[in-house]
Design an enzyme around this catalytic site. Sequence first.
Site, PDB file in Angstrom:
ATOM      1  N   ALA A 192       0.793  -1.233   0.000  1.00 34.75           N
ATOM      2  CA  ALA A 192       0.000   0.000   0.000  1.00 34.75           C
ATOM      3  C   ALA A 192       0.822   1.278   0.000  1.00 34.75           C
ATOM      4  O   ALA A 192       0.249   2.363  -0.020  1.00 34.75           O
ATOM      5  CB  ALA A 192      -0.931   0.000   1.222  1.00 34.75           C
ATOM      6  N   SER A 237       3.070   2.495  -2.240  1.00 39.30           N
ATOM      7  CA  SER A 237       3.478   3.115  -3.500  1.00 39.30           C
ATOM      8  C   SER A 237       2.661   2.551  -4.653  1.00 39.30           C
ATOM      9  O   SER A 237       1.916   1.572  -4.493  1.00 39.30           O
ATOM     10  CB  SER A 237       4.976   2.883  -3.768  1.00 39.30           C
ATOM     11  OG  SER A 237       5.243   1.491  -3.921  1.00 39.30           O
ATOM     12  N   GLY A 238       2.811   3.179  -5.827  1.00 39.07           N
ATOM     13  CA  GLY A 238       2.214   2.665  -7.052  1.00 39.07           C
ATOM     14  C   GLY A 238       0.711   2.477  -6.988  1.00 39.07           C
ATOM     15  O   GLY A 238      -0.034   3.304  -6.446  1.00 39.07           O
ATOM     16  N   GLY A 263      -1.022   0.359  -5.268  1.00 33.33           N
ATOM     17  CA  GLY A 263      -1.523   0.188  -3.904  1.00 33.33           C
ATOM     18  C   GLY A 263      -1.819   1.516  -3.224  1.00 33.33           C
ATOM     19  O   GLY A 263      -2.859   1.684  -2.573  1.00 33.33           O
ATOM     20  N   TYR A 295       7.065 -13.877 -13.660  1.00 33.26           N
ATOM     21  CA  TYR A 295       6.004 -12.899 -13.381  1.00 33.26           C
ATOM     22  C   TYR A 295       4.697 -13.327 -14.040  1.00 33.26           C
ATOM     23  O   TYR A 295       3.642 -13.384 -13.398  1.00 33.26           O
ATOM     24  CB  TYR A 295       6.429 -11.519 -13.876  1.00 33.26           C
ATOM     25  CG  TYR A 295       5.404 -10.437 -13.600  1.00 33.26           C
ATOM     26  CD1 TYR A 295       5.319  -9.839 -12.352  1.00 33.26           C
ATOM     27  CD2 TYR A 295       4.517 -10.024 -14.599  1.00 33.26           C
ATOM     28  CE1 TYR A 295       4.371  -8.851 -12.089  1.00 33.26           C
ATOM     29  CE2 TYR A 295       3.570  -9.038 -14.350  1.00 33.26           C
ATOM     30  CZ  TYR A 295       3.503  -8.458 -13.091  1.00 33.26           C
ATOM     31  OH  TYR A 295       2.564  -7.476 -12.841  1.00 33.26           O
TER      32      TYR A 295
END
Length: 334
Positions: free
Chosen positions: A10, A12-13, A15, A193
């Site tokens: 939560a 950064s980015g 989140g 990924y």
Amino acid sequence: MRKVVLVTGASSGVGLALCRRLLEEDHELHLCLACRNMSKAEAVRTGLLASHPTAEVSTVQVDVSSLPSVFQASKELKQRFQRFDYVYLNAGIMPNPQLNIKALFCGLFSRKAIHIFSTAEGVLTQSEKITADGLQEVFATNVFGHFILIRELESLLCHSDSPSQLIWTSSRNAVKSNFNLEDIQHSKGQEPYSSSKYAIDLLSVALNRNFNQRGLYSSVACPGTVLTNLTYGIMPPFVWMLIMPIIWLFRFFANAFTLTPYNGTEALVWLFHQKPESLDPLVKYLSATTGFGSNYVTSKKIDLDEDTAEKFYQNLLELEKDIRVTIQKSKNQS
């Protein structure tokens, strides 16, 4: 009564953008930020409370790539909360992405150009390492750590009178051909990924099959192609300068280029407002942005079969069992 929402990754980015948007939707939320870096988490908490003083915002430290960290965080959460209404399983990594420049520029002039840019299929590979728990890092972070978190928090999630919802950050890059049921950690491949995101899709389907009757529902969402620190690290700055005009142009032909974290949260926020029992468990919900910057949500049938999903779920249970035995033996020896 306040709704309680747990968000991993939560600070950064996507989140962080998700946390901001959730509080814009409901000022009375209790938002719990599950982050690896507590100094960043506390800074985010302070900022969120400054803009939304009627909300409750708390933090918990967790590194989902580390099982001891997940167990400790779960213990703390069970002491502090009686239930979670929503859990956003958002934390994830793409370690050491290697770009195939030749494949990228060849793709630019092919009929698959838009598909390649929106999924990175065939142009990105990753090399990874083994965690202290003996797991492949991408699998541990993106899939297994979250799986263990859910297992540990079952008592806070399973309430038949009022359903709880798991919402996973998946990807359009979740490609079936990159996943192997005989190698669920993708230890022998070069696209961990993509494999991990497909594993998330499988797990979500299996969780619905096994937990819907107990009041727990699971959905997967894709934020689209979002430009964050992770994606900017994929290519040298000069390459970004060359292709950014092309990416902006592609937005008029494909809706996957959301580009900003705020836009990327569109499907995640949309799911917040849905009755989970009304959602199709075999569908992925996609954030989309038009060429003129308008956001909307679309959906896509997930390319899987439920038997494979169930087999994968059983494999995870077996792996969990083996790890718990190993941990107990280690405790007994110490």
